[in-house]
Design a protein around this motif. Structure first.
Motif, PDB file in Angstrom:
ATOM      1  N   ASP A   1      -7.024  -3.396   4.434  1.00  0.00           N
ATOM      2  CA  ASP A   1      -7.991  -4.302   3.797  1.00  0.00           C
ATOM      3  C   ASP A   1      -8.650  -3.701   2.556  1.00  0.00           C
ATOM      4  O   ASP A   1      -8.930  -4.413   1.592  1.00  0.00           O
ATOM      5  CB  ASP A   1      -9.048  -4.749   4.814  1.00  0.00           C
ATOM      6  N   ALA A   2      -8.898  -2.372   2.590  1.00  0.00           N
ATOM      7  CA  ALA A   2      -9.554  -1.738   1.437  1.00  0.00           C
ATOM      8  C   ALA A   2      -8.697  -1.897   0.178  1.00  0.00           C
ATOM      9  O   ALA A   2      -9.215  -2.197  -0.909  1.00  0.00           O
ATOM     10  CB  ALA A   2      -9.806  -0.270   1.736  1.00  0.00           C
TER      11      ALA A   2
ATOM     12  N   ARG B   1     -15.687  -8.765  -2.898  1.00  0.00           N
ATOM     13  CA  ARG B   1     -16.244  -8.639  -1.542  1.00  0.00           C
ATOM     14  C   ARG B   1     -16.339  -9.981  -0.839  1.00  0.00           C
ATOM     15  O   ARG B   1     -16.297 -10.051   0.380  1.00  0.00           O
ATOM     16  CB  ARG B   1     -17.652  -8.042  -1.613  1.00  0.00           C
TER      17      ARG B   1
ATOM     18  N   ARG C   1      -8.794  -5.507  -1.069  1.00  0.00           N
ATOM     19  CA  ARG C   1     -10.041  -5.776  -1.812  1.00  0.00           C
ATOM     20  C   ARG C   1      -9.950  -5.202  -3.226  1.00  0.00           C
ATOM     21  O   ARG C   1     -10.446  -5.790  -4.176  1.00  0.00           O
ATOM     22  CB  ARG C   1     -11.248  -5.175  -1.084  1.00  0.00           C
ATOM     23  N   LYS C   2      -9.337  -4.031  -3.346  1.00  0.00           N
ATOM     24  CA  LYS C   2      -9.168  -3.427  -4.685  1.00  0.00           C
ATOM     25  C   LYS C   2      -8.345  -4.345  -5.577  1.00  0.00           C
ATOM     26  O   LYS C   2      -8.637  -4.510  -6.763  1.00  0.00           O
ATOM     27  CB  LYS C   2      -8.463  -2.073  -4.577  1.00  0.00           C
TER      28      LYS C   2
ATOM     29  N   LYS D   1       0.856  -1.188   0.000  1.00  0.00           N
ATOM     30  CA  LYS D   1       0.000   0.000   0.000  1.00  0.00           C
ATOM     31  C   LYS D   1       0.889   1.234   0.000  1.00  0.00           C
ATOM     32  O   LYS D   1       1.786   1.344   0.835  1.00  0.00           O
ATOM     33  CB  LYS D   1      -0.884  -0.003   1.250  1.00  0.00           C
TER      34      LYS D   1
ATOM     35  N   GLU E   1      -6.183  -1.589   8.379  1.00  0.00           N
ATOM     36  CA  GLU E   1      -6.445  -0.436   7.505  1.00  0.00           C
ATOM     37  C   GLU E   1      -6.032  -0.720   6.057  1.00  0.00           C
ATOM     38  O   GLU E   1      -6.380   0.023   5.147  1.00  0.00           O
ATOM     39  CB  GLU E   1      -5.739   0.819   8.049  1.00  0.00           C
TER      40      GLU E   1
END
Lengths: 247, 320
Positions: free
Chosen positions: A70-71, A195, A74-75, A9, A68
């Motif tokens: 995880d978003a 998801r 998922r992307k 990230k 934090e």
């Protein structure tokens, strides 16, 4: 075949770079986070292409960090991949991160660990090589092409002023850069599907960091551009020769 | 105790980035009051005793042709063995294509902290702290290394080559040569061009040049200056120029003494690849081009009118 793609990230490429806490921490306020472009555009997309060619391929993603992240994970899953693993530890130095990834790779019995050539924040270019050494696998860095035939990999890697074609047997660690694949935009089906894909959280192995960041600094501000009139470009050449002394 | 510099080579010659690493390693060794050694794996035409000019006292070599083909796994084993036998406490490599593969492997093998992309000598006053570029050149970090052995991968073009009059002792060293796991099947080098990563001067073109047919003036200026040529991302994506010339966030990063940009607006992603250049010149007809904010010198004007005059002027300067 089983592929593990490392996903990091990073701040968006246009993020403002500033520091807090007496210049020891990156100022995250207002920062948009993205998947490190080298991991996403090159390693992940090429892995997805390999899976499209051979649908029996198992494709997992790994990230080292807190919830934090995880978003972002998922992307990445929206682009492709069967499941993701997050090693639950605040990311520290490269060696700590590489040790976690090496453990995941060992436990999961992967044939290929795939990373981007570097992250755009720390610019270490270190994870792939460290993981390879910890696993005692061969490492092909700065690769622009990768094809798999059975248990053999054929690659192209950058050398100074050109490129080299190389071969190695699986298991293998590869770091990818431009040329490996083209950026993809996730479609709605991918986003919906992401998801429900498994995102496993595993606990870290104990490792002692070898380095730490004592502080950050910004480069000195530029004095400002010295403009030369367009009808007198000879003056520019004179300045570069006599003042800047670079030609 | 010693500082050990890994000497990288290609086509029988020592790479310029390794001469920088040798100069850096020798200065660090004198800062620490220890010996400066070099390690060469493979065979060269170059006279290795000349590394004394950069300040190395002794150069150890494993003369084995097969090592000219680079397998970072094989070489990490060998360098680690040399580190032990020479009691090295710091290893210096260049953060070039070789060092980026070797440095991390060596770090994991020796449990030695790695600073990849160092831009200055360490501060060794009461700990071991090395400055490196981060955020694609938009900032620097001071990295403290806590392990007993330290590895520094020096950014190419960040440290000048010293040229003293010393001569290094050259000796064979006996190291285990493990089997290579990577087989090189072909090499494709662009002949007669200066590799971008090693270039001290770079002339670069962007979309403002309108098409690949207009690259003559970029190449001519580069030729006159002995510079490498580069381009922006849209240019590489449109296949006007080869991908390896692409400089920026997702292409290569350069840090030359002069980056001469023609018809490039200077998007933040492009700046990320060039902002460590010492002097930036921007030629663009749009006075609002963001690149002017990052430039040292600029001309607001049409490249097609300005460039021929610049080329003439450089010709006069060079006496051609």
């Amino acid at each position: 075949m089983k592929i593990l793609v490392c996903i990091s990230k990073t701040p968006d490429t246009t993020a403002k770079i500033a520091f807090t806490d007496n210049n020891t921490k990156f100022a995250t306020e207002g920062v948009q986070w993205i998947i490190n472009p080298y991991d996403e555009w090159y390693a992940l997309v090429r892995a997805i292409e390999l899976k499209e060619k051979d649908p029996t391929t198992v494709l997992h993603l790994v990230n080292v960090g807190g919830a934090e992240n995880d978003a972002i994970i998922r992307k990445a899953l929206a682009l492709g991949g069967d499941e993701a693993i997050r090693v639950n530890i605040e990311s520290q130095d490269s060696f700590t991160i590489a040790s976690q990834i090496a453990q995941v790779a060992k436990d999961g019995g992967y044939d290929l660990v795939f990373t981007g050539k570097e992250t755009i924040d720390y610019n270490g270019s270190s994870i792939g090589g460290m993981v390879a050494e910890l696993l005692d696998w061969p490492y092909v860095s700065l690769a622009t092409k990768l094809d798999i035939e059975g248990s053999n990999a054929k690659l192209t890697r950058e050398i100074e002023g050109g490129e080299e074609t190389v071969e190695a047997s699986l298991p293998l660690v590869v770091s990818a850069q431009k040329g490996m694949a083209e950026q993809r935009i996730p479609n709605m089906k991918g986003i919906m599907g992401a998801r429900t894909k498994p995102l496993k959280v595993v606990e870290p192995v104990a490792v002692e960091a070898l380095t730490s960041i004592a502080g950050f600094e910004l480069p000195p501000a530029k004095a400002g551009v010295k403009l030369v009139p367009a009808d007198n470009p000879e003056e520019l050449v004179r300045l570069l020769h006599e003042e800047a002394k670079v030609i | 105790m010693s500082v050990l510099v890994y000497i990288d080579h290609t086509d029988g010659e020592i790479k310029k980035s390794s001469l920088e690493a040798a100069s850096y390693g020798a200065q660090l060794a004198s800062q620490l009051g220890v010996a400066a050694h070099g390690l060469v794996l493979g065979t060269l035409n170059a006279d290795l005793s000349a590394l004394g000019k950069q300040g190395l006292q002794k150069v150890h070599q494993v003369k084995n042709d097969s090592l000219n083909q680079f397998d970072p796994g094989q070489q990490a084993v060998m360098v680690a063995e040399a580190v032990t036998s020479l009691a090295a406490t710091v290893v210096v490599v260049s953060n070039n294509v070789t060092g980026k593969a070797l440095g991390p492997r060596l770090s994991a093998r020796l449990k030695a902290g790695l600073v990849a992309g160092a831009v200055a000598l360490p501060d060794t006053s009461n700990s071991f702290v090395v400055k490196k570029a981060v955020f694609s050149g938009k900032a620097f970090a001071q990295v403290a290394v806590s392990s007993p052995i330290k590895i520094i991968a020096l950014t190419p073009n960040a440290f000048s080559v010293s040229n003293g009059d010393g001569s290094a002792e050259v000796a064979d060293i006996n190291l285990t040569v493990p089997a290579a796991k990577i087989k090189v099947t072909g090499t494709n080098k662009i002949k007669g061009q200066i590799p971008l990563s090693e270039a001290e001067l770079v002339v670069s073109g962007g979309r403002g040049l309108k098409g690949p047919e207009n690259w003559g003036m970029i190449e001519e200026l580069a030729d006159l200056l002995g510079a490498a040529t580069a381009c922006s991302r849209p240019v590489a994506d449109s296949h006007w120029r080869p991908h390896h010339e692409h400089v920026g966030q997702t292409g290569g990063a350069v840090a030359p003494n002069l980056y001469f940009a023609v018809g490039i607006s200077g998007a933040i992603q492009h700046l990320a690849g060039v902002n460590r250049s010492k002097v930036i010149v921007v030629i663009n007809k749009d006075p609002e081009a963001p690149f002017f904010k990052a430039a040292d010198y600029g001309i607001v004007g049409d490249a097609f009118e300005v460039m021929p005059k610049i080329i003439d002027s450089v010709k006069k300067l060079k006496g051609k």
